[in-house]
Write a protein that holds these residues in place. Sequence first.
Motif, mmCIF file in Angstrom:
data_model
loop_
_atom_site.group_PDB
_atom_site.id
_atom_site.type_symbol
_atom_site.label_atom_id
_atom_site.label_comp_id
_atom_site.label_asym_id
_atom_site.label_seq_id
_atom_site.Cartn_x
_atom_site.Cartn_y
_atom_site.Cartn_z
ATOM 1 N N CYS A 65 -3.391 -0.226 4.755
ATOM 2 C CA CYS A 65 -2.278 -0.235 3.801
ATOM 3 C C CYS A 65 -1.438 -1.498 3.944
ATOM 4 C CB CYS A 65 -1.395 0.991 4.008
ATOM 5 S SG CYS A 65 -2.169 2.531 3.553
ATOM 6 N N GLY A 66 -1.144 -1.883 5.174
ATOM 7 C CA GLY A 66 -0.287 -3.050 5.396
ATOM 8 C C GLY A 66 -0.909 -4.346 4.914
ATOM 9 N N THR A 67 -2.140 -4.578 5.287
ATOM 10 C CA THR A 67 -2.761 -5.833 4.893
ATOM 11 C C THR A 67 -3.102 -5.853 3.410
ATOM 12 O OG1 THR A 67 -4.886 -4.986 5.645
ATOM 13 C CG2 THR A 67 -3.675 -6.392 7.150
ATOM 14 N N SER A 68 -3.426 -4.706 2.840
ATOM 15 C CA SER A 68 -3.677 -4.663 1.393
ATOM 16 C C SER A 68 -2.403 -4.956 0.608
ATOM 17 C CB SER A 68 -4.227 -3.297 0.987
ATOM 18 O OG SER A 68 -5.454 -3.073 1.601
ATOM 19 N N THR A 69 -1.289 -4.436 1.079
ATOM 20 C CA THR A 69 -0.014 -4.701 0.410
ATOM 21 C C THR A 69 0.347 -6.180 0.497
ATOM 22 O OG1 THR A 69 0.735 -2.475 0.966
ATOM 23 C CG2 THR A 69 2.424 -4.076 0.347
ATOM 24 N N ILE A 70 0.167 -6.779 1.663
ATOM 25 C CA ILE A 70 0.465 -8.206 1.818
ATOM 26 C C ILE A 70 -0.460 -9.048 0.946
ATOM 27 C CG2 ILE A 70 0.420 -10.128 3.462
ATOM 28 C CD1 ILE A 70 1.357 -8.106 5.585
ATOM 29 N N ALA A 71 -1.749 -8.697 0.923
ATOM 30 C CA ALA A 71 -2.695 -9.435 0.093
ATOM 31 C C ALA A 71 -2.325 -9.323 -1.383
ATOM 32 C CB ALA A 71 -4.111 -8.926 0.322
ATOM 33 N N TRP A 72 -1.892 -8.145 -1.816
ATOM 34 C CA TRP A 72 -1.492 -7.958 -3.203
ATOM 35 C C TRP A 72 -0.251 -8.794 -3.525
ATOM 36 C CZ3 TRP A 72 2.939 -5.754 -5.397
ATOM 37 C CH2 TRP A 72 2.876 -5.595 -6.777
ATOM 38 N N LEU A 73 0.718 -8.838 -2.606
ATOM 39 C CA LEU A 73 1.927 -9.633 -2.828
ATOM 40 C C LEU A 73 1.596 -11.126 -2.912
ATOM 41 C CD1 LEU A 73 4.469 -7.834 -0.488
ATOM 42 C CD2 LEU A 73 4.456 -7.849 -2.976
ATOM 43 N N ILE A 74 0.717 -11.593 -2.045
ATOM 44 C CA ILE A 74 0.333 -13.005 -2.087
ATOM 45 C C ILE A 74 -0.401 -13.329 -3.375
ATOM 46 C CG2 ILE A 74 -1.177 -14.731 -1.017
ATOM 47 C CD1 ILE A 74 -0.425 -13.509 1.694
ATOM 48 N N GLN A 75 -1.295 -12.440 -3.785
ATOM 49 C CA GLN A 75 -2.046 -12.677 -5.011
ATOM 50 C C GLN A 75 -1.121 -12.607 -6.232
ATOM 51 O OE1 GLN A 75 -5.191 -9.887 -5.749
ATOM 52 N NE2 GLN A 75 -6.436 -11.434 -6.752
ATOM 53 N N ALA A 76 -0.156 -11.705 -6.224
ATOM 54 C CA ALA A 76 0.786 -11.601 -7.350
ATOM 55 C C ALA A 76 1.667 -12.837 -7.437
ATOM 56 C CB ALA A 76 1.646 -10.353 -7.176
ATOM 57 N N SER A 77 2.071 -13.385 -6.295
ATOM 58 C CA SER A 77 2.897 -14.587 -6.332
ATOM 59 C C SER A 77 2.072 -15.791 -6.789
ATOM 60 C CB SER A 77 3.535 -14.865 -4.985
ATOM 61 O OG SER A 77 2.553 -15.237 -4.041
ATOM 62 N N ALA A 78 0.782 -15.806 -6.487
ATOM 63 C CA ALA A 78 -0.075 -16.908 -6.924
ATOM 64 C C ALA A 78 -0.303 -16.853 -8.436
ATOM 65 C CB ALA A 78 -1.409 -16.858 -6.204
ATOM 66 N N VAL A 79 -0.363 -15.664 -9.001
ATOM 67 C CA VAL A 79 -0.570 -15.513 -10.434
ATOM 68 C C VAL A 79 0.670 -15.965 -11.195
ATOM 69 C CG1 VAL A 79 -0.905 -13.812 -12.264
ATOM 70 C CG2 VAL A 79 -2.267 -13.693 -10.192
ATOM 71 N N GLN A 80 1.844 -15.708 -10.645
ATOM 72 C CA GLN A 80 3.084 -16.112 -11.313
ATOM 73 C C GLN A 80 3.240 -17.621 -11.362
ATOM 74 O OE1 GLN A 80 6.251 -14.085 -9.348
ATOM 75 N NE2 GLN A 80 5.791 -12.114 -10.286
#
Length: 80
Positions: free
Chosen positions: A64-79
Amino acid sequence: MPNTDIFYTLTNATLYLGVVAAVCGLVSGVIAFGVGPIFGAHVVSDRGKSMMWKAGLIAIIVGCGTSTIAWLIQASAVQN
């Protein structure tokens, strides 16, 4: 965020290492839980059972922790 691909790769590596460590803990707990009663060592069997519970909980937390961090990093890269 500069060069988010590196952070995303490190996060995925952490995820895989955490899951592998949790699976190793689960397997060793299963072995201890199964072998303990055969040799009359019920303490080993009880410790194996607790190892299985702990390894499962660690797998959930790491996943859960690493998936959440990966999602946040990917979301910031898309923005960007």
